[in-house]
Motif scaffolding. Structure first.
Motif, mmCIF file in Angstrom:
data_model
loop_
_atom_site.group_PDB
_atom_site.id
_atom_site.type_symbol
_atom_site.label_atom_id
_atom_site.label_comp_id
_atom_site.label_asym_id
_atom_site.label_seq_id
_atom_site.Cartn_x
_atom_site.Cartn_y
_atom_site.Cartn_z
ATOM 1 N N ILE A 35 75.083 67.786 112.895
ATOM 2 C CA ILE A 35 74.409 66.529 113.208
ATOM 3 C C ILE A 35 73.843 66.563 114.621
ATOM 4 C CG2 ILE A 35 74.807 64.056 113.593
ATOM 5 C CD1 ILE A 35 76.810 64.192 111.242
ATOM 6 N N VAL A 36 74.628 67.063 115.575
ATOM 7 C CA VAL A 36 74.168 67.131 116.964
ATOM 8 C C VAL A 36 72.982 68.079 117.080
ATOM 9 C CG1 VAL A 36 74.807 67.901 119.289
ATOM 10 C CG2 VAL A 36 76.384 66.488 117.950
ATOM 11 N N LEU A 37 73.061 69.238 116.446
ATOM 12 C CA LEU A 37 71.959 70.198 116.516
ATOM 13 C C LEU A 37 70.698 69.657 115.849
ATOM 14 C CD1 LEU A 37 73.810 73.576 115.942
ATOM 15 C CD2 LEU A 37 72.797 72.709 118.050
ATOM 16 N N LEU A 38 70.844 68.945 114.751
ATOM 17 C CA LEU A 38 69.694 68.341 114.098
ATOM 18 C C LEU A 38 69.050 67.289 115.000
ATOM 19 C CD1 LEU A 38 67.994 68.102 111.505
ATOM 20 C CD2 LEU A 38 69.593 66.356 110.733
ATOM 21 N N PHE A 39 69.873 66.483 115.656
ATOM 22 C CA PHE A 39 69.344 65.483 116.589
ATOM 23 C C PHE A 39 68.605 66.152 117.747
ATOM 24 C CE2 PHE A 39 69.933 63.037 120.507
ATOM 25 C CZ PHE A 39 69.223 61.906 120.168
ATOM 26 N N LEU A 40 69.164 67.221 118.296
ATOM 27 C CA LEU A 40 68.501 67.919 119.395
ATOM 28 C C LEU A 40 67.180 68.534 118.951
ATOM 29 C CD1 LEU A 40 71.535 69.646 121.125
ATOM 30 C CD2 LEU A 40 70.181 67.736 121.979
ATOM 31 N N LEU A 41 67.138 69.085 117.742
ATOM 32 C CA LEU A 41 65.904 69.659 117.220
ATOM 33 C C LEU A 41 64.831 68.587 117.068
ATOM 34 C CD1 LEU A 41 64.393 72.106 115.983
ATOM 35 C CD2 LEU A 41 65.279 71.360 113.771
ATOM 36 N N LEU A 42 65.211 67.447 116.487
ATOM 37 C CA LEU A 42 64.256 66.356 116.315
ATOM 38 C C LEU A 42 63.794 65.793 117.658
ATOM 39 C CD1 LEU A 42 65.822 64.481 113.271
ATOM 40 C CD2 LEU A 42 63.805 65.958 113.300
#
Length: 52
Positions: A35-42
């Motif tokens: 979830i954290v990595l997806l948020f950072l990517l977005l």
């Protein structure tokens, strides 16, 4: 004659219950990391669009 008057302050009184912390499992850690990595990517994609 003594009477007990209604007071709303008893709602805000400190609770004596202690919270017990629970250790996260490996699966929960992996889900949190995803979830954290997806948020950072977005956030990176949105930042690139805004500042380009």
């Amino acid at each position: 004659m003594l009477s007990k008057s209604f007071s709303i302050f008893h709602v805000f009184a400190r609770q004596n219950k202690e919270k017990t912390s629970r250790v996260l499992t490996k699966k929960e850690w992996v889900n949190a990391d995803r979830i954290v990595l997806l948020f950072l990517l977005l956030a990176t994609i949105v930042g690139a669009i805004i500042f380009s």
